[in-house]
Design an enzyme around this catalytic site. Sequence first.
Site, PDB file in Angstrom:
ATOM      1  N   ASP A  58       0.825  -1.201   0.000  1.00 30.14           N
ATOM      2  CA  ASP A  58       0.000   0.000   0.000  1.00 30.14           C
ATOM      3  C   ASP A  58       0.868   1.263   0.000  1.00 30.14           C
ATOM      4  OD1 ASP A  58      -2.792   1.107   0.626  1.00 30.14           O
ATOM      5  OD2 ASP A  58      -1.641   1.938   2.295  1.00 30.14           O
ATOM      6  N   GLU A  60       0.733  -0.286  -5.086  1.00 30.62           N
ATOM      7  CA  GLU A  60      -0.281   0.757  -5.137  1.00 30.62           C
ATOM      8  C   GLU A  60       0.457   2.092  -5.224  1.00 30.62           C
ATOM      9  OE1 GLU A  60      -3.888   3.147  -3.021  1.00 30.62           O
ATOM     10  OE2 GLU A  60      -2.048   2.698  -1.976  1.00 30.62           O
TER      11      GLU A  60
HETATM   12  C1  GLC Z   1      -4.412   3.287   0.427  1.00 31.96           C
HETATM   13  C2  GLC Z   1      -5.730   2.569   0.650  1.00 31.96           C
HETATM   14  C3  GLC Z   1      -6.713   3.490   1.323  1.00 31.96           C
HETATM   15  C4  GLC Z   1      -6.108   4.014   2.616  1.00 31.96           C
HETATM   16  C5  GLC Z   1      -4.758   4.674   2.355  1.00 31.96           C
HETATM   17  C6  GLC Z   1      -4.044   5.056   3.628  1.00 31.96           C
HETATM   18  O1  GLC Z   1      -4.544   4.312  -0.496  1.00 31.96           O
HETATM   19  O2  GLC Z   1      -6.227   2.082  -0.567  1.00 31.96           O
HETATM   20  O3  GLC Z   1      -7.922   2.847   1.572  1.00 31.96           O
HETATM   21  O4  GLC Z   1      -6.980   4.938   3.215  1.00 31.96           O
HETATM   22  O5  GLC Z   1      -3.911   3.778   1.651  1.00 31.96           O
HETATM   23  O6  GLC Z   1      -3.706   3.924   4.370  1.00 31.96           O
END
Ligand code: GLC
Length: 545
Positions: free
Chosen positions: A199, A241
């Site tokens: 993430d 991501e």
């Molecule tokens: C990523 C996740 C999101 C979350 C963010 C902070 O973007 O997809 O849902 O709020 O990280 O952790």
Amino acid sequence: MKAPWYVDAVFYEVPVYAFFDTNGDGVGDFAGLTERLDYLEWLGVTCIWLLPFYESPLRDGGYDISDFRSVLPRYGTVDDVRTFLDESHRRGLRVIADVIVNHTSDQHPWFQEARLPGSPLRSRYVWSDTPDRFPDARVIFTDTHDSNWTWDPVAGAYYWHRFFDHQPDLNFDDPAVQDEIENIIRFWLTLGFDGLRLDAVPYLYERDNTNGENLPETHTYLKRLRAMVDTEFDDRMLLAEANQWPDDVVEYFGEGDEFHMAYHFPLMPRLFMALAQGDAGSVISILEDTPDIPDGCRWGIFLRNHDELTLEMVTGEERQYLWDRYAPEPSMRKNVGIRRRLAPLLDGDRRRIELLHALLLSLPGSPFLYYGDEIGMGDEHLLEDRDGVRTPMQWDSSPTAGFSTAVPQDLYLPVVSSPGYSPAAVNVAAQRDNPGSLLLWTRKMLDLRAGMSALGAGAFRLVPASDSAVFAFVRSDADATVLVVANFSDAPVTSDLDVDLAPTATLATAPGTSLEGTTITLDAHGWAWFRVEHPFTVIAARHGD
Ligand code: GLC
Ligand code: CA
């Protein structure tokens, strides 16, 4: 050489809490997921992506982790996860999980310890005496924050956070943090996950006079994680991501030595843009601007997910246009985006829902479906934050949608109640029995795709069309060539395709399609997949690459 498994995978994103509750406490659990694996196998997806299920105060849907090696008790135990993995693997399904590497919850013992004066863990987080450092780093959660620094009276210092102020960023300059995160990844891969979604990877390091995104130090550390995975595990996948422009995202593939997969964030809003404008231009140009990626790497593509429909990767003008078109009510907007699900975004219009899916399942990249979109589930945009798109899966028409035996008021979030989208209107059981349903259509398309390897690993080439509403491309591999055509306009269209081909079969199509020679006629929002004569070498010669 056989392509790696994720190249022709179809992913299904699901939060454990939202799928199925077996013990009646109103929250979905691992036992419930395991019980519903038959459904996912029947549907035809091949890999499940689990949202964070770790111990957490749940102030950010579990992306605020307080213990990286645990399972939140209400979801089950580590043993339940193991059973879920075994049962998935027995059915030939793969499973990936989210791991949050950029930050922890402020309730994580590391942070609680780090903030104490003189703590040896102080360096695990990023501190400052002033809130003025790194002024070029943007704020991401613009609705709730105007700074990335928050004062901690216990620490007597400001701490750095790219997301919520209850999510302090880890300091990757600390070798202990580097090792801890590596060990956490090792832990979950050892348990049996087939891959991990890391993430928020662009923000690992901070440096003065930069915007703190995509820094060289970040790539160096991510390559170290990849090297560990390659050395210690077989056949696993790391997914980035990174909500960034294509030129920046491709850096996360490295030279095939960083991530195996990364999402194509800029493509997603442009599919909605093209549909709103009745013009394929924005989709074509982002694909033309997308660099080639190393062998063995793969885009992840999606229409919707658990977050807002992010409008960060469009221009200011495009953002306003998309807000006006898709989020007419202010409550539908969230941060730099739109908190709505696919079906309501498209006014529940089957033709547009099918058009976008026909593209999602044929564009180059592995598709990610969001739970419930296969039945056209709705949202509750008046709920907090992004909760409106995370409501219980709708299995049947009962008041709790067959999700739980708890009373409706005890569910972790209410079931969708908006007209046209309540369980009475939208549910799996009814659609399974209805040959004309979106569910059975989706299943048929997944089945077709599974039998057509060109749509997985095949090469991609745009096909010029004389009408700007028409989007056309071919996918081809050693076995077959598939021509995909789509009409983004809400009016019927007839267009010439600049392609030398002879169709041999229609694989799938919306009603009202005909192809005569190289002239395609499509109904409003029509689309088609054709199998064409093979091998398809003529095109390459004609278009000079
Ligand atoms: C990523 C996740 C999101 C979350 C963010 C902070 O973007 O997809 O849902 O709020 O990280 O952790
Ligand atoms: Ca439960």
